[in-house]
Design a protein around this motif. Structure first.
Motif, mmCIF file in Angstrom:
data_model
loop_
_atom_site.group_PDB
_atom_site.id
_atom_site.type_symbol
_atom_site.label_atom_id
_atom_site.label_comp_id
_atom_site.label_asym_id
_atom_site.label_seq_id
_atom_site.Cartn_x
_atom_site.Cartn_y
_atom_site.Cartn_z
ATOM 1 N N ILE A 248 2.799 3.126 3.005
ATOM 2 C CA ILE A 248 1.940 3.466 4.146
ATOM 3 C C ILE A 248 1.933 2.268 5.078
ATOM 4 N N ILE B 216 -8.592 -3.529 1.941
ATOM 5 C CA ILE B 216 -7.903 -2.781 2.982
ATOM 6 C C ILE B 216 -8.910 -1.964 3.784
ATOM 7 N N THR B 217 -8.527 -1.584 4.975
ATOM 8 C CA THR B 217 -9.227 -0.556 5.725
ATOM 9 C C THR B 217 -8.568 0.762 5.359
ATOM 10 N N VAL B 218 -9.226 1.544 4.513
ATOM 11 C CA VAL B 218 -8.644 2.822 4.086
ATOM 12 C C VAL B 218 -8.367 3.655 5.335
ATOM 13 N N PRO B 219 -7.098 4.054 5.554
ATOM 14 C CA PRO B 219 -6.775 4.768 6.799
ATOM 15 C C PRO B 219 -7.262 6.212 6.785
ATOM 16 N N ALA C 270 -1.568 -6.504 8.668
ATOM 17 C CA ALA C 270 -1.310 -5.072 8.473
ATOM 18 C C ALA C 270 -0.023 -4.897 7.685
ATOM 19 N N THR C 271 0.080 -3.757 6.995
ATOM 20 C CA THR C 271 1.288 -3.477 6.232
ATOM 21 C C THR C 271 2.451 -3.142 7.159
ATOM 22 N N TYR D 5 -6.784 9.527 4.140
ATOM 23 C CA TYR D 5 -6.535 9.047 2.781
ATOM 24 C C TYR D 5 -7.869 8.721 2.101
ATOM 25 N N VAL E 252 -1.551 -0.345 7.705
ATOM 26 C CA VAL E 252 -2.873 -0.424 7.084
ATOM 27 C C VAL E 252 -3.413 -1.843 7.236
ATOM 28 N N SER E 253 -4.597 -1.972 7.811
ATOM 29 C CA SER E 253 -5.225 -3.285 7.957
ATOM 30 C C SER E 253 -5.662 -3.800 6.593
ATOM 31 N N VAL F 28 0.870 -1.177 0.000
ATOM 32 C CA VAL F 28 0.000 0.000 0.000
ATOM 33 C C VAL F 28 0.901 1.219 0.000
#
Length: 661
Positions: free
Chosen positions: A144, A177-180, A157-158, A183, A147-148, A136
């Motif tokens: 990033i 992904i869970t958009v953080p 997570a990344t 973002y 990120v989940s 990501v």
């Protein structure tokens, strides 16, 4: 550049009549070329526009459909008449909906509109056993971290390099992904692209990466809508386009003018499974219906969004996954963690290809979904505000019993207990639909459910019966949606109101003069034949809800659409100055009784499928005379007051034809 279509399956070589049938391998001339639905570009990469006739003095302009001021100019860098024109993906570009205009010798050529899918093709090292992997990055290529990411079962997570690894069986056919916070993902025809599809076997290694752009979204606005029930019947498409979608366009324009980031959550029953094949309206049709809007909408299915030819719960949602993506997931906007859950368990006894079975459902979460929810929340700090979207309500509507308000839980006990335990550390707002009525239950001091009335109101019938004059839910609330303002007075500040479609924001109640609410057969059901015919006098009286008996006690009835226990209802007689006692009552809305019950009986039908519902957000006050003027003030939990001066007598019939009602 690769060109592909996820919707119409048009040819990757231009499609839509660009090819010469006599020379199928010949590139189309740029003057005749039209882009397909989806154009794939590599991140920070060179790509090919597959057409002939371009020169190195020419260029392509991409103009954002949602904002004409966002323009990307891409000069042609190289031309190969057998391959096409080479261009460069713009720096910092993550894709989205864009209009394509090619300038050849200074002349503008309209190539059409497409979703630009920017793909990060940078190789990520494989790890044995991790069959789904990738990274990501942001719009500059910076990784990033944290990120989940999930396949719907496992969550990881990344790392510091933005990389992730999953050992996935790929049952659902995607990774998301869970958009953080801070973002955004690119949006394809209202659908945020927070997921990537998987096509290989469980043993195949597949790299799927994500490119995000920064967005200032701590202050944002969330529209929550539910139960559109589009089925190509009862004039629903016309009502939807001219009502709800027109409202959405106004909300989009207003948010843009105010500089506020706008999003939406759709809580299911967007289609109606019974009519998927009968009336040719399925999830793919819904996606096309919404495709001209520019707003990110996070969707989940309801109990009517399943394939009626399929008996299995999981398999019946395949059309949903193919067209709208994951059935449960999460995303962060500002300081809020949003979760969308699929809490309908579909049953379809006898369902088979070509055969609609006995369609039914129960509420609950699958074991996989509960495990995913637990893993998702482990990455959310305690004390955070969490929105949980579901189709079916978590609690049932409140009722008056023994002079007190009470409500009960709707979700199964084991599932409910697990959810309450997982959510205990947070401030929680459940947002739900399904009931087609409005109510709010305060479960604990830190946990509230907002059950939001339907876009389709009474399954589009009230609008159909009144030629679009009135869209009214079974509790008398107008068709509408929830509007949540986030971050106005601090990062975790949450305020809300119910927004009636086509109504002003301050339209929060309706008042009736009960002296003038007499409903008679002659006035409201003139077409009932043969002294009631199939509609007996007893049946008429049952669904007149007591309004077939005249009243002369000078009472008024106030329907407060989104009332909860923190609201206040006050009534003052203007002539006397007296404040009148106000009593909360369980009763029926008179206008809905006319717009559905009476209109249905007026067709000589006893199919009372969606009758007016007994509801408790009703209030009565008794006046000193039948002609006094009233000042009615309703104040919500945020101190906002809504006031109406009510002249009496007020005729019920006048209310039914007035644009105000």
């Amino acid at each position: 550049m690769q060109l592909r279509s996820r919707y119409a399956r048009r040819s990757c070589r231009g499609g839509g009549g660009n090819l010469d049938p006599d020379e199928p391998d010949k590139l189309p001339d740029v003057a005749a070329y039209k882009v397909p639905d989806v154009v794939e570009m590599g991140f920070a990469d060179t790509f090919l526009l597959p057409c002939s006739g371009a020169g190195t003095d020419d260029y392509l302009l991409l103009t954002a459909r949602s904002d004409a001021s966002e323009i990307h100019r891409m000069p042609v860098t190289e031309v190969d008449q057998t391959q096409g024109a080479s261009l460069q993906t713009p720096a910092g570009f993550i894709g989205g909906m864009y209009d394509f205009t090619f300038y050849k010798n200074g002349k503008a050529l309209d190539l059409g509109t497409a979703f630009v899918d920017v793909v990060d093709r940078t190789d990520v090292p494989q790890v044995p056993g991790s069959t789904v992997y990738g990274r990501v990055i942001d719009h500059t290529g910076k990784p990033i971290a944290g990120v989940s990411i999930s396949d719907g079962v496992f969550v990881t997570a990344t790392d510091d390099e933005g990389r992730y690894y999953l050992s996935s069986l790929k049952q659902r056919g995607y990774v998301f992904i869970t958009v953080p916070a801070g973002y955004r993902a690119a949006v394809n025809r209202t659908i945020p692209q927070f997921f990537r599809r998987l096509s290989g076997s469980p043993q195949t290694y597949e790299q799927r990466s994500f490119v995000l752009a920064p967005e200032a979204n701590e202050r944002h606005r969330m529209i929550v809508f539910t139960d559109t029930h589009l089925a190509n019947r009862t004039n629903d498409i016309h009502q939807f386009e001219n009502g709800f979608k027109a409202d959405l366009r106004k909300q989009i324009a207003q948010a843009k003018a105010e500089g506020v980031s706008l999003y939406a959550m759709a809580l299911g029953d967007l289609t109606w499974d019974e009519y998927w094949y009968k009336n040719s309206y399925q999830p793919s049709h819904y996606v096309r219906q919404m495709a001209d809007l520019d707003i990110p909408i996070y969707n989940i299915p309801g109990n009517h969004d399943n394939d009626p030819y399929v008996a299995d719960d999981f398999e019946s949602e395949n059309p949903w996954r193919e067209n709208l993506g994951p059935t449960y997931y999460s995303f962060d906007i500002g300081d809020i963690h949003y979760i969308q859950l699929d809490n309908t368990l579909f049953t379809n006894t006898g369902g088979a290809q070509g055969t609609v079975g006995k369609l039914d459902y129960t509420e609950g979460l699958t074991a996989d979904q509960l495990r995913w929810l637990e893993a998702d929340l482990q990455r959310v700090p305690a004390g955070k505000t969490v929105f949980v979207g579901m189709h079916i309500q978590f609690t049932n509507r409140y009722r008056i019993a023994d002079g007190k308000l009470s409500w009960s839980y709707a979700m199964p006990a084991d599932c409910r207990a697990k959810m309450l335990d997982l959510l205990a550390p947070y401030t929680v707002h459940f947002v739900t639909g399904h009931t087609h009525i409005n109510y709010a239950n305060r479960i604990t001091e830190r946990m509230t459910e907002h059950n939001i009335a339907a876009v389709c109101a009474t399954w589009w019938w009230t609008g159909n019966y009144t030629n679009g004059r009135t869209q009214m839910c079974r509790d008398g609330a107008p068709a509408g949606y929830g509007l949540f303002e986030i971050g106005t007075a601090g990062a975790d500040d949450v305020q809300w109101h119910y927004q009636g479609i086509g109504k002003a924001a301050d339209y929060q109640f309706r008042a009736y003069d009960l002296n003038r609410c007499l409903i008679t057969r002659d006035k409201y059901c003139p077409d009932i034949k043969n002294n009631f015919g199939t509609v007996s006098a007893e049946f008429f009286a049952q669904y007149a809800n007591g309004y077939d008996r005249p009243r002369s006690d000078n009472a008024v009835l106030i329907n407060v659409f989104n009332w909860n226990e923190k609201w206040k209802v006050e009534v003052r007689e203007v002539e006397t100055g007296n404040r009148l006692p106000v009593e909360q009552v369980d009763t029926y809305d008179p206008l809905h009784t006319i717009h559905f019950n009476m209109n249905r009986m007026n067709t000589n039908s006893t199919a009372m499928t969606f009758p007016t519902l007994l509801t408790s957000h009703m209030f009565e006050a008794v006046c000193s005379s039948p002609t006094t003027t009233l000042e009615i003030t309703v104040t919500d939990e945020f101190g906002r007051s809504y006031t109406e001066t009510m002249s009496r007598p007020r005729e019920l019939y006048d209310m039914s034809v007035s644009p105000q009602w």
